[in-house]
Design an enzyme around this catalytic site. Structure first.
Site, PDB file in Angstrom:
ATOM      1  N   ASP A 185      19.080   3.329  -1.518  1.00 15.89           N
ATOM      2  CA  ASP A 185      20.337   3.038  -2.207  1.00 15.89           C
ATOM      3  C   ASP A 185      21.430   2.554  -1.266  1.00 15.89           C
ATOM      4  O   ASP A 185      22.527   2.240  -1.712  1.00 15.89           O
ATOM      5  CB  ASP A 185      20.826   4.279  -2.959  1.00 15.89           C
ATOM      6  N   GLU A 232       0.816  -1.216   0.000  1.00 13.69           N
ATOM      7  CA  GLU A 232       0.000   0.000   0.000  1.00 13.69           C
ATOM      8  C   GLU A 232       0.849   1.266   0.000  1.00 13.69           C
ATOM      9  O   GLU A 232       0.408   2.319  -0.457  1.00 13.69           O
ATOM     10  CB  GLU A 232      -0.915   0.024   1.230  1.00 13.69           C
ATOM     11  N   LYS A 255      17.450   6.292  10.189  1.00 19.94           N
ATOM     12  CA  LYS A 255      17.646   4.930   9.691  1.00 19.94           C
ATOM     13  C   LYS A 255      19.017   4.409  10.100  1.00 19.94           C
ATOM     14  O   LYS A 255      19.973   5.196  10.112  1.00 19.94           O
ATOM     15  CB  LYS A 255      17.526   4.921   8.165  1.00 19.94           C
TER      16      LYS A 255
END
Length: 356
Positions: free
Chosen positions: A300, A74, A275
């Site tokens: 990436d 989603e 992150k």
């Protein structure tokens, strides 16, 4: 909404688990301990769990059927640097790809570890590049640092010392926190005379370290004193990225180099708000009411973007338009394998058409 975000551990356990790959952002001691439970055999990663069972992750598959991946989720979470743009240059095919996903009713979220800008400032960058992205769809590590402080009920009478740039200051101000440091301390110098004692503010309860082009010895010493001498002072890193894309001509030393300076002087591990910490993923899932299994993380970097998605239980797609090359992905020394990889996100356009 912040009250619904669970606190992540003050250890670095939030960044990995026995069934997850070992991130390069961990310390050498932590990697050594974890590596005893992980082995790589012929492109397949085998991890021993605490119960003694075995989980196997196959090598990444090249994305061949974009339609199937798109229909299976989603929400798409995109990293920005190396995925959407490089430096100030938009990567080819990005506008058309984002338009296609929106037309199919997909929710798009943009997450960046770059802390130099606030969400509002990033909104302006998207606009400058011709992309229609709302501020509510943008999550920078500068925002994550402020959100973390809110989630742990950081006292309003305490201050935050910032080794970083304007983005962190703006997000702290919006969150209602007192701060000092930042670019204003970039010109300060220390005169090392015999018997000199550097003073610091004893009301500083957290040091936030992000990417800082104005890093100097004054900031390093000030942050070190706060962490080492102020009882309970938090050491928060927006990220530990080794490199970043300041221009599209080459890679530049990233926020991890600034964090490393403070880690080296304090001998303490930081709490990572960006992150691959699970904090930001938990926040996003709560903010939008998303099931993590219905998310595809596109990035990436293996040890931030892909690990971020894997730690959150999401599908993962690596693009080779930024930091990670195909050789790096397929290296026997690489323990982090995404579900899929492709050259750039615009491949979803051609692969979608080919699969129809």
């Amino acid at each position: 909404m912040l009250s619904r975000v669970s606190h992540f551990s003050h250890s670095m356990l939030a960044l990995t688990s026995p069934t997850k790959p070992i991130p390069t952002s961990l310390s050498s001691n932590q990697r050594s301990l974890l590596s005893k439970r992980v082995c790589v055999t012929r492109g397949r990663r085998r991890s021993s769990t605490m119960s003694g069972t075995t989980a196997i992750r196959a090598s990444a598959q090249r994305l061949e059927n974009a339609e199937e991946l798109i229909d299976s989720v989603e929400t798409f979470i995109f990293d920005c640097d190396g995925v959407i743009w490089k430096g100030d240059s938009l990567i080819d095919g990005v506008p058309q790809t984002l338009d296609m996903l929106r037309e199919k009713g997909k929710r798009l979220v943009f997450v960046t570890n770059n802390s130099t800008k606030s969400r509002k400032q990033y909104g302006k960058k998207f606009e400058t590049l011709g992309l229609s992205v709302s501020q509510e769809e943008i999550f920078a590590s500068s925002f994550a640092a402020a959100a973390y402080l809110k989630s742990v009920d950081f006292p309003k009478d305490k201050k935050v010392y910032v080794i970083g740039e304007e983005g962190i200051l703006k997000e702290l101000e919006l969150a209602g926190f007192q701060y000092l440091g930042g670019p204003a301390d970039g010109e300060k110098k220390i005169e090392l005379k015999p018997g000199f004692l550097m003073e610091h503010d004893e009301s500083v309860g957290a040091v936030v370290v992000g990417f800082d082009r104005y890093l100097n010895y004054y900031k390093i010493q000030y942050g070190t004193l706060c962490i080492r001498e102020n009882p309970g002072c938090l050491f928060i890193a927006t990220n530990r990225d080794a490199v970043t894309h300041l221009t599209d001509a080459q890679e530049w030393a990233g926020g991890g180099s600034m964090v490393g300076a403070i880690r080296g002087s304090t001998q303490k591990e930081p709490l990572v708000a960006g992150k691959p910490s699970t904090f930001m993923m938990d926040y996003l899932a709560n903010e939008f009411g998303i099931l993590k299994s219905q998310i595809c993380m596109v990035g990436d970097r293996l040890d931030t973007d892909i690990l971020f998605g894997q730690n959150g239980g999401c599908k993962t797609l690596l693009v080779l338009s930024g930091v990670t090359s195909l050789q790096m992905l397929q290296s026997p020394n690489n323990l982090i394998q995404p579900d899929f990889y492709t050259d750039r996100i615009s491949d979803m356009l051609s692969l979608k058409a080919a699969s129809v």
